[in-house]
Design an enzyme around this catalytic site. Structure first.
Site, PDB file in Angstrom:
ATOM      1  N   GLU A  63     113.939  17.169  71.332  1.00  0.00           N
ATOM      2  CA  GLU A  63     113.735  15.784  71.779  1.00  0.00           C
ATOM      3  C   GLU A  63     113.937  14.800  70.628  1.00  0.00           C
ATOM      4  O   GLU A  63     114.601  13.774  70.772  1.00  0.00           O
ATOM      5  CB  GLU A  63     112.319  15.593  72.346  1.00  0.00           C
ATOM      6  CG  GLU A  63     111.975  16.488  73.507  1.00  0.00           C
ATOM      7  CD  GLU A  63     111.281  17.787  73.114  1.00  0.00           C
ATOM      8  OE1 GLU A  63     110.425  18.229  73.890  1.00  0.00           O
ATOM      9  OE2 GLU A  63     111.604  18.354  72.040  1.00  0.00           O
TER      10      GLU A  63
ATOM     11  N   HIS B 228     112.429  19.034  66.529  1.00  0.00           N
ATOM     12  CA  HIS B 228     112.456  19.519  67.903  1.00  0.00           C
ATOM     13  C   HIS B 228     113.643  18.886  68.625  1.00  0.00           C
ATOM     14  O   HIS B 228     114.150  17.834  68.211  1.00  0.00           O
ATOM     15  CB  HIS B 228     111.162  19.154  68.627  1.00  0.00           C
ATOM     16  CG  HIS B 228     109.974  19.921  68.162  1.00  0.00           C
ATOM     17  ND1 HIS B 228     108.783  19.941  68.851  1.00  0.00           N
ATOM     18  CD2 HIS B 228     109.778  20.719  67.065  1.00  0.00           C
ATOM     19  CE1 HIS B 228     107.910  20.698  68.215  1.00  0.00           C
ATOM     20  NE2 HIS B 228     108.487  21.173  67.127  1.00  0.00           N
TER      21      HIS B 228
ATOM     22  N   CYS C 271     106.252  15.237  70.365  1.00  0.00           N
ATOM     23  CA  CYS C 271     107.449  14.705  71.011  1.00  0.00           C
ATOM     24  C   CYS C 271     107.114  13.613  72.017  1.00  0.00           C
ATOM     25  O   CYS C 271     107.841  12.620  72.105  1.00  0.00           O
ATOM     26  CB  CYS C 271     108.250  15.835  71.645  1.00  0.00           C
ATOM     27  SG  CYS C 271     109.019  16.903  70.395  1.00  0.00           S
TER      28      CYS C 271
ATOM     29  N   CYS D  57     105.893  18.705  73.617  1.00  0.00           N
ATOM     30  CA  CYS D  57     104.595  18.819  72.951  1.00  0.00           C
ATOM     31  C   CYS D  57     104.051  17.414  72.682  1.00  0.00           C
ATOM     32  O   CYS D  57     104.733  16.410  72.916  1.00  0.00           O
ATOM     33  CB  CYS D  57     104.744  19.592  71.642  1.00  0.00           C
ATOM     34  SG  CYS D  57     105.686  18.706  70.370  1.00  0.00           S
TER      35      CYS D  57
END
Length: 152
Positions: A57, A55, A88, A85
């Site tokens: 992040e 992701h 993360c 999410c």
């Protein structure tokens, strides 16, 4: 309360989100900032990297950790175009991110208030300041256009 710096750093994150979209990835971008300097950049690349943890992040924190030669990103702010999410947020906690700034809310997997609010969970061992909604319209539009095009 967002600042001019918040908007400027979010603009960089939005450009990274567009790069993700260019690779047919969900358009989410992120930057890690320490003392007013971008030390990490990332965008979603789970599909191209065949990595469910890739992701924006996580990618930005990996980049920052490499540059700072430290897995702890103390006194850093992470800017991301979509509400993180749970995975993360967990990574942000482990990195000891001081502040999180995100653009669009994520009503399906958002872990900063949309579905669950992990940063406000007092039983966890790390806490961070959270600023939501910085350039939310721009980020939301980018995501809506991406998914609309995918549905065609």
């Amino acid at each position: 309360m967002s600042t001019d710096d918040d908007i400027n750093f979010m603009r960089v994150a939005l450009e990274l989100a567009r790069q993700a979209q260019d690779h047919d990835e969900v358009p989410v971008g992120a930057v890690v900032v320490q003392e007013g300097i971008i030390v990490g950049r990332g965008h979603n690349c789970s599909i191209t990297a065949t990595d469910p943890t890739a992701h924006a992040e996580v990618m930005a924190m990996r980049d920052a950790g490499s540059k700072l030669v430290n897995y702890r990103l103390l006194d850093c702010t992470l800017y991301v175009t979509l509400e993180p999410c749970a995975m993360c947020i967990g990574a942000l906690f482990h990195a000891r991110i001081k502040r999180l700034v995100y653009a669009a809310a994520d009503p399906k997997t958002g872990a900063c208030g949309s579905v669950i609010n992990l940063p406000s969970e007092i039983r966890l061992n790390h806490h961070m300041e959270v600023t939501a909604g910085v350039m939310a319209l721009e980020a939301g539009l980018l995501l809506k256009q991406f998914f609309s095009q995918k549905r065609r």
